[in-house]
Design a protein around this motif. Structure first.
Motif, PDB file in Angstrom:
ATOM      1  N   UNK A 109       0.872  -1.183   0.000  1.00  0.00           N
ATOM      2  CA  UNK A 109       0.000   0.000   0.000  1.00  0.00           C
ATOM      3  C   UNK A 109       0.907   1.232   0.000  1.00  0.00           C
ATOM      4  N   UNK A 110       1.035   1.873  -1.169  1.00  0.00           N
ATOM      5  CA  UNK A 110       1.981   2.972  -1.301  1.00  0.00           C
ATOM      6  C   UNK A 110       1.349   4.341  -1.096  1.00  0.00           C
ATOM      7  N   UNK A 111       0.020   4.425  -1.210  1.00  0.00           N
ATOM      8  CA  UNK A 111      -0.684   5.691  -0.976  1.00  0.00           C
ATOM      9  C   UNK A 111      -1.814   5.481   0.026  1.00  0.00           C
ATOM     10  N   UNK A 112      -2.228   6.554   0.643  1.00  0.00           N
ATOM     11  CA  UNK A 112      -3.301   6.461   1.634  1.00  0.00           C
ATOM     12  C   UNK A 112      -4.592   5.979   0.968  1.00  0.00           C
ATOM     13  N   UNK A 113      -5.401   5.166   1.665  1.00  0.00           N
ATOM     14  CA  UNK A 113      -6.665   4.692   1.091  1.00  0.00           C
ATOM     15  C   UNK A 113      -7.631   5.813   0.751  1.00  0.00           C
ATOM     16  N   UNK A 114      -7.572   6.901   1.507  1.00  0.00           N
ATOM     17  CA  UNK A 114      -8.425   8.063   1.233  1.00  0.00           C
ATOM     18  C   UNK A 114      -7.562   9.183   0.684  1.00  0.00           C
ATOM     19  N   UNK A 115      -7.866   9.615  -0.537  1.00  0.00           N
ATOM     20  CA  UNK A 115      -7.064  10.636  -1.198  1.00  0.00           C
ATOM     21  C   UNK A 115      -7.782  11.965  -1.190  1.00  0.00           C
ATOM     22  N   UNK A 116      -7.052  13.006  -0.816  1.00  0.00           N
ATOM     23  CA  UNK A 116      -7.650  14.339  -0.688  1.00  0.00           C
ATOM     24  C   UNK A 116      -8.041  14.942  -2.026  1.00  0.00           C
ATOM     25  N   UNK A 117      -7.517  14.398  -3.130  1.00  0.00           N
ATOM     26  CA  UNK A 117      -7.860  14.962  -4.436  1.00  0.00           C
ATOM     27  C   UNK A 117      -9.124  14.342  -5.027  1.00  0.00           C
ATOM     28  N   UNK A 118      -9.739  13.396  -4.328  1.00  0.00           N
ATOM     29  CA  UNK A 118     -10.948  12.746  -4.824  1.00  0.00           C
ATOM     30  C   UNK A 118     -12.203  13.498  -4.384  1.00  0.00           C
ATOM     31  N   UNK A 119     -13.100  13.761  -5.330  1.00  0.00           N
ATOM     32  CA  UNK A 119     -14.417  14.267  -4.993  1.00  0.00           C
ATOM     33  C   UNK A 119     -15.278  13.146  -4.429  1.00  0.00           C
TER      34      UNK A 119
END
Length: 349
Positions: A109-119
């Motif tokens: 898991x290289x990125x957070x499950x919740x991404x701030x750039x997602x609407x």
């Protein structure tokens, strides 16, 4: 007990210089040193990280991610290592095509499950996609306890998740670029995720109106960043020095390292800077940031869109009387071995 995961297959898109691929190559080097066979299937072997390909690594290139099932069928590896979130769709495709003949798949898991750039809509779709991961992955690896907890819940893999940090960065001999005597440093790809515009916008508002910003990295946003630099009249204060094969010596010279990303997984640049005694400033771009910047004498964490807090943090760390932190050793010296123990356990099952 003798190893059973003798042949490890991993895959990637290119070697442009991302943290996912750099960690992947460090792990591969450790697995090769332990006597395992390692194959890298990669679309484009060119790129700055090509110089870091370990000796003995078998290369399959050119290669298409959609062709991963065919490569697995031809090479019959004992285990497949998926190096990051971006690549899990290829793992799902491979499991679908190969079914019960597919070897175990371990993903990091290289990125957070919740991404701030997602609407809202993209967030919902992404969470639904993550919830399917337990159906095609055998095991999930996260790099810190907090990110492991998040990832295990999001993927429904609570009892199939381990914490293994990335291997530490090591110094690579080479000449240092020409650097100012004192500077703010940013290290990372020039991509929208990194939001270098936030850091550049802070420069004209700092108490020290002369300190320059050095950014190591390259990418698609270079043109947009150059436009912003010209618009703010910062041509002499922002140095875009491109990719660096070894940023550690530059980090050691920096007054402070700043990471103003919209989202991250476990940002290795923060650990690398702290390992050479350079303070860090980071946005709250993942749960791992607070685990790394765990003391106020090591750095400052600011909210993503709090420009005033970013400026205040930069002013505080750039003040002449501010003490630099003591070096913090990087974790992960035995990470390659820990992965191998996991691979062997899964293959035995």
């Amino acid at each position: 007990m003798s190893p059973v995961a003798q042949h490890i297959l991993t895959y990637a898109e290119d070697l442009r210089g991302g943290g996912v691929e750099r960690a992947q190559l460090r792990l591969a080097r450790g697995w090769l040193a332990a006597g395992r066979r390692v194959t890298l299937a990669i679309e484009d072997i060119a790129g700055p990280l090509a110089a870091e390909l370990p000796e003995g690594l078998e290369i399959v290139s050119p290669f298409r991610l959609l062709a991963l099932p065919a490569v697995v069928r031809r090479l019959s590896p004992d285990v497949i290592f998926c190096p990051g979130n971006f690549y899990t769709w290829s793992a799902a495709w491979t499991r679908l095509r190969l079914g019960k003949t597919c070897p175990p798949i371990v993903a990091k898991m290289s990125n957070a499950p919740t991404r701030a750039d997602h609407g809202r809509l993209m967030h919902t779709a992404h969470q639904l996609w993550l919830a399917r991961h337990g159906g095609f992955l055998d095991h999930l690896v996260a790099m810190t306890p907090a990110t492991a907890d998040e990832a295990a819940l999001a993927t429904r893999m609570v009892r199939r998740t381990s914490v293994i940090p990335n291997p530490p960065a090591v110094a690579i001999p080479g000449a240092l670029p020409d650097l100012p005597p004192r500077f703010i440093l940013g290290v990372g790809r020039l991509e929208p995720q990194k939001r270098w515009d936030r850091l550049i916008a802070a420069l004209p508002l700092l108490a020290d109106q002369t300190i320059p910003l050095v950014i190591l990295g390259d990418g698609r946003e270079r043109g947009a960043i150059e436009v912003q630099i010209r618009a703010l009249g910062l041509g002499g204060r922002v140095l875009l020095l491109g990719h660096s094969s070894d940023p550690l010596p530059v980090m050691a010279r920096a007054a402070v390292l700043a990471l103003t990303s919209e989202y991250e997984g476990v940002p290795g640049v923060l650990r690398e800077a702290l390992s050479v005694g350079t303070p860090v400033i980071s946005t709250d771009s993942s749960a791992a940031v607070a685990e790394i910047v765990d003391r106020p004498d090591r750095g400052t964490v600011v909210a993503r869109d709090d420009a005033a807090a970013l400026i205040a943090a930069l002013d505080a760390w750039l003040a002449p009387t501010t003490q630099r932190p003591a070096p913090v050793p990087q974790p992960g010296a035995n990470s390659a071995e820990r992965y191998l123990a996991l691979f062997d356990q899964l293959v035995r099952r």
